[in-house]
Enzyme design. Structure first.
Site, mmCIF file in Angstrom:
data_model
loop_
_atom_site.group_PDB
_atom_site.id
_atom_site.type_symbol
_atom_site.label_atom_id
_atom_site.label_comp_id
_atom_site.label_asym_id
_atom_site.label_seq_id
_atom_site.Cartn_x
_atom_site.Cartn_y
_atom_site.Cartn_z
ATOM 1 N N ILE A 14 0.863 -1.187 0.000
ATOM 2 C CA ILE A 14 0.000 0.000 0.000
ATOM 3 C C ILE A 14 0.899 1.237 0.000
ATOM 4 C CG2 ILE A 14 -1.807 1.299 1.191
ATOM 5 C CD1 ILE A 14 -2.669 -1.289 2.537
ATOM 6 N N HIS A 15 0.714 2.078 -0.997
ATOM 7 C CA HIS A 15 1.448 3.347 -1.109
ATOM 8 C C HIS A 15 0.489 4.319 -1.778
ATOM 9 C CE1 HIS A 15 2.107 2.476 -5.404
ATOM 10 N NE2 HIS A 15 2.167 1.233 -4.975
ATOM 11 N N GLY A 16 0.910 5.506 -2.064
ATOM 12 C CA GLY A 16 0.009 6.536 -2.586
ATOM 13 C C GLY A 16 -0.812 6.107 -3.784
#
Length: 161
Positions: A14-16
């Site tokens: 999970i990242h931007g």
């Protein structure tokens, strides 16, 4: 019935891009991280909980637990977005009896003993073997970084490489 809205390989989990673009595009209500090592890593789990979009529930599961839950239709009525760091976890789930229709290959950074397949995707020989196994089981492999990008046939890229 549970609705698998995306199955993505992204070593960053999970990242931007996942938290904003992909989760909004898919209207996901649950993000499922499938990784046998992350399950045992309290710091990584805490970080993932912090960056998970508010509108999504979060599951961090081993491949066995993910396969069991998916086969049991545990997420009925939810829109599930599955993320794994690499193809091996998804191969294990396939071997445990849960079939994916399609896998989106997003980001696999270059490491030692990897071959660049496309921008932002570098595979070890083991990764390539796992991808070809999945393709041989009828799983469509596509590569794109963002939801608005065009689908690229990842199996064809593997065969060219």
């Amino acid at each position: 019935m549970q609705n698998i809205v995306n199955v993505r390989i992204d070593e960053r989990l999970i990242h931007g891009q996942v938290a904003v673009l992909w989760s909004m595009h898919t209207k996901a209500t649950r993000i499922m991280i499938v990784d046998n090592d992350v399950v045992k890593d309290a710091v990584n789990k805490a970080a993932l909980k912090m960056v998970c979009p508010q509108q999504c529930k979060l599951s961090i599961l081993t491949t066995q637990r993910a396969a069991d839950n998916l086969k049991a239709n545990k997420y009925e009525g939810e829109r599930v977005f599955i993320i794994a760091k690499g193809p091996h976890a998804l191969r294990e789930i396939e071997e445990l009896g849960y079939h994916f229709e399609e896998i989106n290959v997003g980001n696999m950074g270059g490491k030692q003993n990897t071959k660049t397949i496309k921008k932002s995707v570098a595979c070890t020989p083991e990764d390539i073997e796992d991808f070809l196994y999945l393709a041989g089981k009828g799983v469509k492999l596509n590569a794109k970084m963002a939801p608005t990008d065009s689908d690229v046939d990842f199996e064809a890229l593997l065969k060219e490489a």
